[in-house]
Design a protein around this motif. Structure first.
Motif, PDB file in Angstrom:
ATOM      1  N   PHE A  94       0.639  -1.094  -0.062  1.00 13.24           N
ATOM      2  CA  PHE A  94      -0.112  -0.016  -0.147  1.00 13.24           C
ATOM      3  C   PHE A  94       0.793   1.402  -0.026  1.00 13.24           C
ATOM      4  O   PHE A  94       1.953   1.486   0.685  1.00 13.24           O
ATOM      5  CB  PHE A  94      -0.913  -0.108   1.330  1.00 13.24           C
ATOM      6  N   LYS A 142       2.186   4.986   0.881  1.00 10.05           N
ATOM      7  CA  LYS A 142       2.282   5.414   2.299  1.00 10.05           C
ATOM      8  C   LYS A 142       2.319   7.149   2.089  1.00 10.05           C
ATOM      9  O   LYS A 142       2.820   7.714   2.788  1.00 10.05           O
ATOM     10  CB  LYS A 142       3.566   5.129   3.119  1.00 10.05           C
ATOM     11  N   LEU A 155      -1.674   3.060  11.366  1.00  7.96           N
ATOM     12  CA  LEU A 155      -1.430   2.616  10.046  1.00  7.96           C
ATOM     13  C   LEU A 155      -0.413   1.555   9.947  1.00  7.96           C
ATOM     14  O   LEU A 155      -0.551   0.527   9.094  1.00  7.96           O
ATOM     15  CB  LEU A 155      -1.187   3.755   9.019  1.00  7.96           C
ATOM     16  N   LEU A 215      -1.622  -1.892  11.126  1.00  8.42           N
ATOM     17  CA  LEU A 215      -2.426  -2.450  10.146  1.00  8.42           C
ATOM     18  C   LEU A 215      -1.415  -3.053   9.064  1.00  8.42           C
ATOM     19  O   LEU A 215      -1.927  -3.931   8.450  1.00  8.42           O
ATOM     20  CB  LEU A 215      -3.527  -1.686   9.547  1.00  8.42           C
ATOM     21  N   ASP A 216      -0.621  -2.332   8.624  1.00  6.94           N
ATOM     22  CA  ASP A 216       0.339  -2.799   7.659  1.00  6.94           C
ATOM     23  C   ASP A 216       1.136  -3.966   8.109  1.00  6.94           C
ATOM     24  O   ASP A 216       1.402  -5.015   7.147  1.00  6.94           O
ATOM     25  CB  ASP A 216       1.129  -1.616   7.306  1.00  6.94           C
ATOM     26  N   HIS A 225      -1.089  -6.849   7.922  1.00  3.24           N
ATOM     27  CA  HIS A 225      -1.150  -7.299   6.270  1.00  3.24           C
ATOM     28  C   HIS A 225       0.133  -8.060   6.090  1.00  3.24           C
ATOM     29  O   HIS A 225       0.014  -9.387   5.106  1.00  3.24           O
ATOM     30  CB  HIS A 225      -1.676  -6.234   5.510  1.00  3.24           C
ATOM     31  N   GLN A 240       0.214 -10.891   2.984  1.00  2.00           N
ATOM     32  CA  GLN A 240      -0.246  -9.875   1.949  1.00  2.00           C
ATOM     33  C   GLN A 240      -1.278 -10.333   1.048  1.00  2.00           C
ATOM     34  O   GLN A 240      -1.286 -10.229  -0.307  1.00  2.00           O
ATOM     35  CB  GLN A 240       1.142  -9.372   1.325  1.00  2.00           C
ATOM     36  N   SER A 264      -8.870  -0.304   0.731  1.00  2.00           N
ATOM     37  CA  SER A 264      -7.518   0.430   0.100  1.00  2.00           C
ATOM     38  C   SER A 264      -7.433   1.984   0.939  1.00  2.00           C
ATOM     39  O   SER A 264      -6.340   2.100   1.302  1.00  2.00           O
ATOM     40  CB  SER A 264      -7.478   0.677  -1.310  1.00  2.00           C
ATOM     41  N   PHE A 282      -6.017   1.155   4.539  1.00  2.00           N
ATOM     42  CA  PHE A 282      -4.829   1.059   4.767  1.00  2.00           C
ATOM     43  C   PHE A 282      -3.644   2.297   4.139  1.00  2.00           C
ATOM     44  O   PHE A 282      -2.579   2.169   4.621  1.00  2.00           O
ATOM     45  CB  PHE A 282      -4.214  -0.355   3.804  1.00  2.00           C
ATOM     46  N   THR A 283      -4.189   2.998   3.160  1.00  2.00           N
ATOM     47  CA  THR A 283      -3.363   4.035   2.501  1.00  2.00           C
ATOM     48  C   THR A 283      -3.266   5.279   3.327  1.00  2.00           C
ATOM     49  O   THR A 283      -2.682   6.236   3.263  1.00  2.00           O
ATOM     50  CB  THR A 283      -3.851   4.372   1.186  1.00  2.00           C
TER      51      THR A 283
END
Length: 756
Positions: free
Chosen positions: A4, A6, A19, A22-23, A26, A31, A49, A52-53
């Protein structure tokens, strides 16, 4: 594997901490793609999306779903989210200011000035999608071109109703699926009212904003310095009173609250509206206003006109393929608009576009993305609505519609598809109704969804279920459990027959069970048959022959039912063939005698009276040998009707008198089953005396005794005060055990009148 961006992440702080967590989850989960995650947590990939972004702050409920799926610590994640929320709001507020989040505009042909509020801070920050902006515009001339189409087709009756209610100072709701044209209708109505001299109006695009923001925006636009001081010194109901006075003094005659998503805020703001100031609300939510009008699909005449308008091709009007394309799109205005652009942009024919969209009309997107934010495709509109559906049960029920064939289903069948109890399912359906994704079918126990929503729901279901086994089993259980509830079966019959068709090639046992229950449980006699069901019945008979060739009683009943279907269809020759086969399979002398009587009746219909007499004679010999008075009564019924039809009124009279006497001896009570023996009889004294003694109510339709059913409806046990509108030959295996019954009026599905 997805990674994703950043770019929108802050350099540090609690938002970045959330964030980052969460990343990491994932990555640790391997992934997975956004589509994979979306299938498991019932969220659109575009929404995931954004989470996560860093384009959008994840809510508590969605955070729990995502973190659980990724095997993370939900409690830790929620602590991070709580810390991130204030920082997120502060950052978004400083970036956007009121110029984006709370724009105040006042276009006017008179050039009226409005005090600028761009230097003020937005008092509340909400999600940054298209529904989050608070726009307030004062119109005193018909120039609302941003929301009003150049031409609005098919909405004149609706607009006339709204206009009448606004004249009465009422609050009116226009609700419906995204893209149905609610905003376009509201803008057109409003501009027409200004043009007609009804006075200026206030246009507010309220989105998710709360009442404080909306009322503050109204005050900034309309209030003078004194009003603002009074507002600053008040709160609660007193503040609403001040706002009402401000609106009353402004000369505004009505207000439009467009794209409302916050019911509580709308309720508070409507409470502030002074007497005489009407309100028009548009929303995808079915809110509890007294006057709520659904903005649904266009009619079949206006839809092709809209397609031709956007395609810039008038030859589409009246073209069958264009009409079929509009039907495929559920007559949805926005979908038709996009389709028109496709036809014009790519030089497609309506047939080519239909073939391209087969099964996925919700995937239709505006060519090159040339559209307003959030309105570039039908899927985007559905995603927006689905994202607002925070009830997990409702998401499961929406997907369950996609498991079925007809875009509609009852609570009972949906419950079996997802494993919910009836109460949970109904509550979930209520949430779908609230958000315009479903509605109750008029006069039916079923709920239905729009054609575009159906394609979307089908994708949701297929993402979680690779095959149709769950649906077939649910339908089999449903049919078995409700074999005698004919109205409920009728409401779901399209789904039942589709599941049976699917099962025919994958699960023969389930296929035979479904068809056999419908055929022998009484539904077929109560609601008739379609050609499709007749074919399924033939396939079921073949399946039973292959699997259980020695089960003659089962085959006897199925073949008899098919004979009834042929008879009702008017194919008497095919009916005779099946009745003869059923006769050979008759498991008991009683069933054999009854089938012989039925064959005698049908052969008489065909004019073969000699062969008919042979069958009647054989039937009587069997009943006499077994001293079976019940079967004798059944044969007398068929024989008396046949005699009356061949105009042998003396024989018909004798048979009817004998039948009435036997019925009284057996305690059946009703004698009206013999009334049709006199159909078409001459007016003679002897026949008149017979009629008055043998039956009190002659009829031109076949008697109730002609029915074939193994599970009578409650109305069959009523007295002889009903009228028969169907032609069928009824021979019921349970009849001798209950003797007295007649048939109430029943709907006839494509069946001819009784053969004379």
């Amino acid at each position: 594997m997805p990674q994703f961006s950043k770019r929108k992440w802050p350099a540090d702080g609690p938002v970045r901490a959330l964030l980052t967590y969460l990343d990491r989850l994932h990555r640790d989960a391997g992934q997975p793609s956004l589509s994979e995650i979306g299938r498991e947590v019932a969220l659109a990939p575009s929404t995931l999306s954004a989470f996560f972004t860093g384009a959008r702050l994840i809510s508590k409920g969605n955070l729990e779903l995502v973190v659980e799926h990724l095997a993370g610590d939900v409690e830790k994640a929620e602590k991070l989210r709580k810390k991130a929320a204030p920082a997120w709001n502060a950052e978004r507020e400083s970036q956007r200011g009121l110029g984006e989040a709370g724009e105040l505009r006042a276009p006017s042909v008179q050039g009226g000035a409005v005090e600028s509020a761009e230097s003020q801070s937005a008092p509340l920050v909400v999600p940054s999608d298209a529904t989050a902006r608070l726009d307030i515009v004062l119109f005193d001339s018909p120039v609302n071109k941003l929301n009003r189409p150049a031409e609005l087709l098919g909405r004149e009756p609706l607009m006339a109703d709204v206009d009448r209610l606004l004249d009465q100072g009422e609050a009116v709701l226009l609700y419906g699926l995204g893209g149905s044209g609610k905003t376009a209708a509201a803008a057109t109505i409003s501009d027409r009212r200004v043009e007609a001299g009804a006075g200026p109006y206030l246009w507010l695009r309220t989105g998710f904003w709360d009442e404080a923001v909306i009322l503050d925006g109204i005050a900034r636009l309309l209030a003078g310095a004194g009003d603002r001081e009074r507002l600053a010194a008040t709160s609660g109901d007193a503040r609403l009173v001040v706002i009402g006075k401000i609106i009353a003094r402004s000369g505004i005659r009505f207000c439009v609250f467009d794209d409302a998503w916050n019911p509580r805020a709308l309720h508070a703001v409507l409470s502030a509206m002074p007497a005489g100031v009407a309100a028009l609300v548009t929303s995808r939510l079915k809110l509890g206003l007294r006057h709520a009008l659904e903005v649904g699909g266009l009619d079949s005449v206006e839809a092709p006109r809209l397609l031709a308008l956007h395609a810039q091709d008038e030859t589409l009007i009246g073209q069958p393929d264009a009409e079929a394309l509009c039907k495929d799109l559920g007559y949805h205005p926005f979908a038709i608009e996009i389709a028109g652009h496709h036809l014009r942009q790519y030089g497609l024919t309506a047939r080519e576009l239909r073939e391209h969209l087969a099964g996925t009309p919700h995937d239709l997107a505006m060519p090159t993305g040339f559209a307003a934010e959030g309105r570039d495709s039908v899927r985007r509109l559905l995603d927006q609505t689905y994202d607002k559906l925070d009830n997990v049960d409702s998401r499961a029920i929406l997907a369950a519609f996609g498991a079925l064939a007809g875009g509609s289903a009852t609570v009972d069948l949906l419950s079996l598809c997802v494993g919910f109890d009836a109460r949970t399912t109904r509550e979930a359906l209520n949430r779908l109704v609230d958000i315009s994704l479903a509605k109750r079918k008029t006069g039916s126990p079923a709920y239905e969804i729009h054609d575009l929503t159906f394609g979307y729901a089908r994708e949701l279901w297929r993402a979680a279920h690779a095959d149709g086994v769950a649906t077939i089993e649910a339908v089999r259980t449903f049919v078995t459990a409700h074999a005698n509830d004919y109205e409920l079966l009728e409401a779901d019959m399209e789904n039942v027959l589709a599941a049976a068709t699917d099962a025919r090639g994958t699960d023969v046992d389930a296929f035979a069970a479904i068809v056999e229950t419908i055929a022998t449980g009484g539904y077929l006699d109560d609601h008739g048959h379609t050609l499709g069901f007749l074919r399924l019945l033939s396939d079921a008979i073949a399946a039973v022959r292959a699997q259980s060739p020695t089960d003659v009683a089962r085959l006897h009943l199925l073949v008899t039912k098919r004979g009834n279907a042929y008879y009702n269809q008017g194919d008497l020759v095919a009916a005779v063939d099946d009745y003869r086969e059923a006769l050979e399979l008759a498991p008991t002398p009683q069933r054999r005698a009854i089938l012989l009587g039925v064959l005698g009746k049908v052969l008489s219909d065909l004019g073969d009276h000699d062969d008919a007499d042979v069958h009647f004679a054989e039937a009587y010999s069997i009943t006499e040998a077994d001293s079976d008075d019940h079967a004798t009564l059944r044969v007398l019924e068929q024989h008396s009707i046949a005699a009356g039809q061949r105009q042998d009124y003396g024989l018909a009279r004798d048979l009817a008198i004998r039948g009435v006497a036997l019925a009284n001896t057996l305690g059946c009570g009703s004698t009206s089953r013999f009334s049709s023996a006199t159909s078409g009889r001459p007016s003679t004294t002897s026949v008149s005396r017979w009629q008055s003694s043998a039956t009190s109510r002659p009829t031109q339709s076949p008697s109730s005794s002609e029915r074939t059913t193994s599970s009578p409806s409650p109305t069959e046990r009523s007295a002889s005060t009903t009228t028969h509108r169907r032609a069928s030959i009824w021979h019921d295996t349970t009849w001798p055990r209950r003797c007295a019954y007649t048939r109430s009026s029943a709907r006839s599905i494509g069946r001819p009148s009784f053969a004379r």
